[in-house]
Motif scaffolding. Sequence first.
Motif, PDB file in Angstrom:
ATOM      1  N   LEU A 115      -1.223   1.295  -8.840  1.00  0.00           N
ATOM      2  CA  LEU A 115      -0.124   0.346  -8.655  1.00  0.00           C
ATOM      3  C   LEU A 115      -0.163  -0.373  -7.322  1.00  0.00           C
ATOM      4  CD1 LEU A 115       2.688   2.457 -10.311  1.00  0.00           C
ATOM      5  CD2 LEU A 115       1.880   0.220 -11.098  1.00  0.00           C
ATOM      6  N   GLU A 116      -0.855   0.199  -6.363  1.00  0.00           N
ATOM      7  CA  GLU A 116      -0.953  -0.452  -5.059  1.00  0.00           C
ATOM      8  C   GLU A 116      -1.740  -1.765  -5.122  1.00  0.00           C
ATOM      9  OE1 GLU A 116      -0.519   3.096  -1.745  1.00  0.00           O
ATOM     10  OE2 GLU A 116      -2.467   2.764  -2.686  1.00  0.00           O
ATOM     11  N   GLN A 117      -2.417  -2.018  -6.240  1.00  0.00           N
ATOM     12  CA  GLN A 117      -3.027  -3.344  -6.437  1.00  0.00           C
ATOM     13  C   GLN A 117      -1.971  -4.441  -6.488  1.00  0.00           C
ATOM     14  OE1 GLN A 117      -6.318  -3.379  -9.603  1.00  0.00           O
ATOM     15  NE2 GLN A 117      -4.965  -1.730 -10.260  1.00  0.00           N
ATOM     16  N   PHE A 118      -0.774  -4.065  -6.966  1.00  0.00           N
ATOM     17  CA  PHE A 118       0.242  -5.066  -7.274  1.00  0.00           C
ATOM     18  C   PHE A 118       1.478  -4.979  -6.381  1.00  0.00           C
ATOM     19  CE2 PHE A 118      -1.683  -3.431 -11.298  1.00  0.00           C
ATOM     20  CZ  PHE A 118      -2.548  -4.487 -11.516  1.00  0.00           C
ATOM     21  N   VAL A 119       1.849  -3.768  -5.981  1.00  0.00           N
ATOM     22  CA  VAL A 119       3.095  -3.553  -5.243  1.00  0.00           C
ATOM     23  C   VAL A 119       2.844  -3.774  -3.761  1.00  0.00           C
ATOM     24  CG1 VAL A 119       4.910  -1.920  -4.658  1.00  0.00           C
ATOM     25  CG2 VAL A 119       3.946  -1.936  -6.962  1.00  0.00           C
ATOM     26  N   ILE A 120       3.611  -4.650  -3.154  1.00  0.00           N
ATOM     27  CA  ILE A 120       3.439  -4.946  -1.732  1.00  0.00           C
ATOM     28  C   ILE A 120       4.747  -4.664  -0.993  1.00  0.00           C
ATOM     29  CG2 ILE A 120       1.630  -6.651  -2.060  1.00  0.00           C
ATOM     30  CD1 ILE A 120       3.756  -8.825  -1.874  1.00  0.00           C
TER      31      ILE A 120
END
Length: 304
Positions: free
Chosen positions: A299-304
């Motif tokens: 999910l860290e690909q998308f969540v900033i």
Amino acid sequence: MKMGFVTALLGEYNFEQVIDTAGRLGYECVEIACWPGGAAERRYAGVSHIDVDSLDDAKIAYIKNYCKERGVEISSLAFYPNNLDGDLEKREFNISHLKKVIKASARLGVNMVTTFIGRDQYKSVEDNMEIFKQVWPPIIKFAEENGVRVGIENCPMLFDHNQWPGGWNLASTPKIWREMFKVIDSDYFGLNYDPSHLVIQMMDPIAPIWEFRKKIIHVHFKDTKIYREKLNDIGSFAAPNDYMAPKLPGLGDINWGDFVAALNDIGFDGYACIEVEDRAFEVNTGAKLKSLELSKRYLEQFVI
């Protein structure tokens, strides 16, 4: 967004172990399970990492300090019973404990509780809406008085034959949410939005985000895999467990890039907690911890 996880996964851990795990894995928050003591009536129920019945000032101070020292916030106190149970004794017990959780959330300064509306599984949606109109306004009034927002998860709680035919949670579709929010128009009453439960119902998990953008106060990151060959064989009227399975984010059918983009579009910057119910990662504690590592990494690909 602040990414966390639902602590019910780690029922074998105590409060300190849960917070330590969140800190070690780099999570910013946790949704803390707060079930009452006693036997669990279903999977992931019965877990209590904060006992609200024994919460005194000293324990409140201890919990706050422990979280602060490890840089982990509590996103919500979680209790997911059937608050409209057809058994009135069970219903009364569940609502009584829910109010204790609401009170505890206020005292801890969390000011958020996540739960279910509930449903009498043997009555229609329309009949359950009438029960909702009687039962839930006083609950939300109590929450308002304590400054606590209540986020309703949109799980239908209809997975197997024990929950047939109507399931244990009324708040399963946008149409029903719309009606509920007309009955209770309160800033303290919103959604704990979980896209996986719309996938189960063959619905678009992203489209409702814009309409209900002001009501989404907490989010669950959980995926679902629909096994089309099974669905084609038994049809959507079968028990969902016979044609689907909960999965880690990225291992199911949800487009997580699109989902997170929609949350960004509406300006959601609250708590988003990974909910692991993937049986492939339940064999032991090590597998559960791995599921939290993998989910966060994905999910860290998308969540900033």
